[in-house]
Design a protein around this motif. Structure first.
Motif, PDB file in Angstrom:
ATOM      1  N   UNK A 220      -2.348   2.989 -11.951  1.00 46.87           N
ATOM      2  CA  UNK A 220      -3.425   3.046 -12.940  1.00 46.87           C
ATOM      3  C   UNK A 220      -4.376   1.897 -12.612  1.00 46.87           C
ATOM      4  N   UNK A 221      -5.378   2.198 -11.781  1.00 46.88           N
ATOM      5  CA  UNK A 221      -6.237   1.130 -11.289  1.00 46.88           C
ATOM      6  C   UNK A 221      -5.448   0.174 -10.408  1.00 46.88           C
ATOM      7  N   UNK A 222      -5.517  -1.118 -10.708  1.00 46.19           N
ATOM      8  CA  UNK A 222      -4.734  -2.108  -9.966  1.00 46.19           C
ATOM      9  C   UNK A 222      -3.423  -2.443 -10.687  1.00 46.19           C
ATOM     10  N   UNK A 223      -2.911  -1.437 -11.419  1.00 44.67           N
ATOM     11  CA  UNK A 223      -1.666  -1.603 -12.175  1.00 44.67           C
ATOM     12  C   UNK A 223      -0.649  -0.539 -11.757  1.00 44.67           C
ATOM     13  N   UNK A 224       0.613  -0.908 -11.804  1.00 45.99           N
ATOM     14  CA  UNK A 224       1.710   0.041 -11.666  1.00 45.99           C
ATOM     15  C   UNK A 224       2.345   0.187 -13.044  1.00 45.99           C
ATOM     16  N   UNK A 225       2.346   1.404 -13.596  1.00 45.51           N
ATOM     17  CA  UNK A 225       2.854   1.652 -14.950  1.00 45.51           C
ATOM     18  C   UNK A 225       4.203   2.348 -14.847  1.00 45.51           C
TER      19      UNK A 225
ATOM     20  N   UNK B 232      -3.015  -3.791   4.415  1.00 46.48           N
ATOM     21  CA  UNK B 232      -3.900  -3.884   3.267  1.00 46.48           C
ATOM     22  C   UNK B 232      -4.114  -5.320   2.851  1.00 46.48           C
ATOM     23  N   UNK B 233      -4.851  -5.474   1.775  1.00 48.20           N
ATOM     24  CA  UNK B 233      -5.173  -6.805   1.269  1.00 48.20           C
ATOM     25  C   UNK B 233      -3.948  -7.431   0.614  1.00 48.20           C
ATOM     26  N   UNK B 234      -3.996  -8.739   0.332  1.00 45.93           N
ATOM     27  CA  UNK B 234      -2.861  -9.404  -0.330  1.00 45.93           C
ATOM     28  C   UNK B 234      -2.494  -8.698  -1.633  1.00 45.93           C
ATOM     29  N   UNK B 235      -1.190  -8.629  -1.902  1.00 52.25           N
ATOM     30  CA  UNK B 235      -0.715  -7.919  -3.097  1.00 52.25           C
ATOM     31  C   UNK B 235      -0.067  -8.937  -4.037  1.00 52.25           C
ATOM     32  N   UNK B 236      -0.862  -9.742  -4.664  1.00 53.46           N
ATOM     33  CA  UNK B 236      -0.336 -10.769  -5.545  1.00 53.46           C
ATOM     34  C   UNK B 236      -0.282 -10.278  -6.984  1.00 53.46           C
ATOM     35  N   UNK B 237       0.812 -10.590  -7.653  1.00 56.51           N
ATOM     36  CA  UNK B 237       1.022 -10.159  -9.035  1.00 56.51           C
ATOM     37  C   UNK B 237       0.332 -11.119  -9.987  1.00 56.51           C
TER      38      UNK B 237
ATOM     39  N   UNK C 128       9.265   2.707 -23.981  1.00 55.10           N
ATOM     40  CA  UNK C 128       8.532   1.470 -23.753  1.00 55.10           C
ATOM     41  C   UNK C 128       7.904   1.560 -22.372  1.00 55.10           C
ATOM     42  N   UNK C 129       6.729   0.988 -22.229  1.00 59.48           N
ATOM     43  CA  UNK C 129       6.030   1.019 -20.949  1.00 59.48           C
ATOM     44  C   UNK C 129       5.905  -0.400 -20.409  1.00 59.48           C
ATOM     45  N   UNK C 130       6.206  -0.563 -19.124  1.00 61.44           N
ATOM     46  CA  UNK C 130       6.030  -1.834 -18.438  1.00 61.44           C
ATOM     47  C   UNK C 130       4.907  -1.654 -17.423  1.00 61.44           C
ATOM     48  N   UNK C 131       3.940  -2.578 -17.429  1.00 57.87           N
ATOM     49  CA  UNK C 131       2.816  -2.501 -16.497  1.00 57.87           C
ATOM     50  C   UNK C 131       2.762  -3.766 -15.649  1.00 57.87           C
ATOM     51  N   UNK C 132       2.675  -3.582 -14.332  1.00 59.14           N
ATOM     52  CA  UNK C 132       2.523  -4.689 -13.389  1.00 59.14           C
ATOM     53  C   UNK C 132       1.071  -4.709 -12.935  1.00 59.14           C
ATOM     54  N   UNK C 133       0.375  -5.812 -13.215  1.00 57.13           N
ATOM     55  CA  UNK C 133      -1.034  -5.912 -12.858  1.00 57.13           C
ATOM     56  C   UNK C 133      -1.184  -6.788 -11.618  1.00 57.13           C
ATOM     57  N   UNK C 134      -1.822  -6.226 -10.593  1.00 54.88           N
ATOM     58  CA  UNK C 134      -2.032  -6.933  -9.340  1.00 54.88           C
ATOM     59  C   UNK C 134      -3.500  -7.301  -9.180  1.00 54.88           C
ATOM     60  N   UNK C 135      -3.760  -8.152  -8.198  1.00 55.07           N
ATOM     61  CA  UNK C 135      -5.139  -8.496  -7.891  1.00 55.07           C
ATOM     62  C   UNK C 135      -5.914  -7.239  -7.489  1.00 55.07           C
ATOM     63  N   UNK C 136      -7.161  -7.208  -7.831  1.00 60.02           N
ATOM     64  CA  UNK C 136      -7.988  -6.035  -7.536  1.00 60.02           C
ATOM     65  C   UNK C 136      -8.062  -5.794  -6.029  1.00 60.02           C
ATOM     66  N   UNK C 137      -8.062  -4.508  -5.658  1.00 61.47           N
ATOM     67  CA  UNK C 137      -8.199  -4.137  -4.255  1.00 61.47           C
ATOM     68  C   UNK C 137      -6.911  -4.096  -3.479  1.00 61.47           C
ATOM     69  N   UNK C 138      -5.799  -4.416  -4.114  1.00 66.18           N
ATOM     70  CA  UNK C 138      -4.520  -4.428  -3.399  1.00 66.18           C
ATOM     71  C   UNK C 138      -4.018  -3.007  -3.180  1.00 66.18           C
ATOM     72  N   UNK C 139      -3.388  -2.772  -2.029  1.00 68.79           N
ATOM     73  CA  UNK C 139      -2.737  -1.492  -1.757  1.00 68.79           C
ATOM     74  C   UNK C 139      -1.308  -1.581  -2.281  1.00 68.79           C
TER      75      UNK C 139
END
Length: 283
Positions: free
Chosen positions: A148-153, A183-188, A249-260
């Motif tokens: 979901x965008x730069x998020x994993x839900x 890809x670009x850096x995948x920082x949480x 319950x939903x858990x969302x991991x938000x990463x830096x924009x543009x990450x693969x």
């Protein structure tokens, strides 16, 4: 003359009696053999029925073990399909198969195992199956994690049904990912938890980008895998429900924009009671 005629009549009567007696004995013998054969057949059917029931019960044990192992397997069909129909398994001269019907109302959550031995069919049913087979938190059957965008839900469901335990408290979340490709850096940056699918970002559990510390590369180092402050409580469904709480319950991991973000994810939830739940999946 009279004596000879009387003797002849006596012999004739004796012959008739003998024929009647032999006929009766034959009828009784055939009936006895038929009854014994029928009883033997019924006895064999009872044996097959008993063995079919044993196969169904064995299938219950197998299904519980299978479900426990599948919770940590990426994209297991047990969680991507609802209902889940197992293959047919051969066992001790017969077969069994099972169907798992997920229900958010844990009292309606069920497993049905069908055993078959020589055509005799028996079934075993288990209500509240995921309360026996699954950990505190697992993926919701039929609902796979998604981008979901730069998020994993990650859609999750609680698997506890106890009148004296209305919440489970998450005290720690560890995340590790085997990313695929470049890809670009995948920082949480952040981890969110929510009890509604209309807002996956309802509660911020971790914010690694605040305070100047910056987003974290994965996996999260143990020294930085902080406990939640305050501890995050996940409501547990009561059956019958005392109120309108959901077991989802939903858990969302938000990463830096543009990450693969494609890869294999493994998330460990730790609880105040010392138990853990590991959720593994692929996006």
């Amino acid at each position: 003359m009279v004596t000879m005629k009387t003797l002849s009549n006596s012999r004739g009567i004796s012959l008739v009696i003998l024929i009647v007696a032999m006929t009766l004995i034959t009828i009784l013998g055939v009936s006895f053999v038929s009854i014994m054969a029928s009883k033997q057949k019924g006895f064999l059917y009872q044996i097959d029925s008993y063995r079919a029931l044993n196969l169904a019960n064995a299938g219950v044990e197998f299904a519980i073990r299978y479900a426990y192992e599948e919770t940590n397997r990426p994209n297991s069909s047990l969680f991507t399909s609802d209902p889940y129909d197992s293959p047919v398994y051969g066992f001790h001269g017969g077969t069994f198969r099972y169907r798992y019907d997920y229900s958010e109302v844990i009292g309606n959550d069920s497993l049905i195992v069908t055993g078959n031995h020589n055509g005799s069919i028996r079934q075993a049913r288990v209500r509240q199956f995921r309360n026996y087979a699954f950990e505190n938190l697992t993926l919701i059957p039929g609902n796979v994690p998604f981008l979901f965008g730069n998020n994993v839900v990650i859609p999750l469901v609680t698997n506890i049904n106890r009148s004296n335990d209305t919440t489970i408290v998450v005290t720690r979340i560890d995340v590790s990912v085997a990313f695929s490709g470049g890809g670009s850096p995948r920082n949480l940056e952040r981890i969110y938890m929510s009890i509604t699918d209309t807002n996956y970002f309802q509660n911020t559990v971790y914010d690694y980008s605040s305070g100047g510390s910056g987003a974290l590369p994965l996996p999260i180092p143990p020294s930085q895998s902080m406990s939640t402050t305050p501890a995050y409580s996940v409501s547990v469904w009561e059956d019958p429900p005392a109120n309108t709480r959901s077991s989802r319950v939903w858990c969302a991991l938000q990463f830096e924009s543009g990450a693969s973000l494609s890869g294999v994810y493994s998330i460990t939830f730790a609880f105040t009671n010392g138990q853990i739940s590991i959720v593994t999946f692929t996006v």
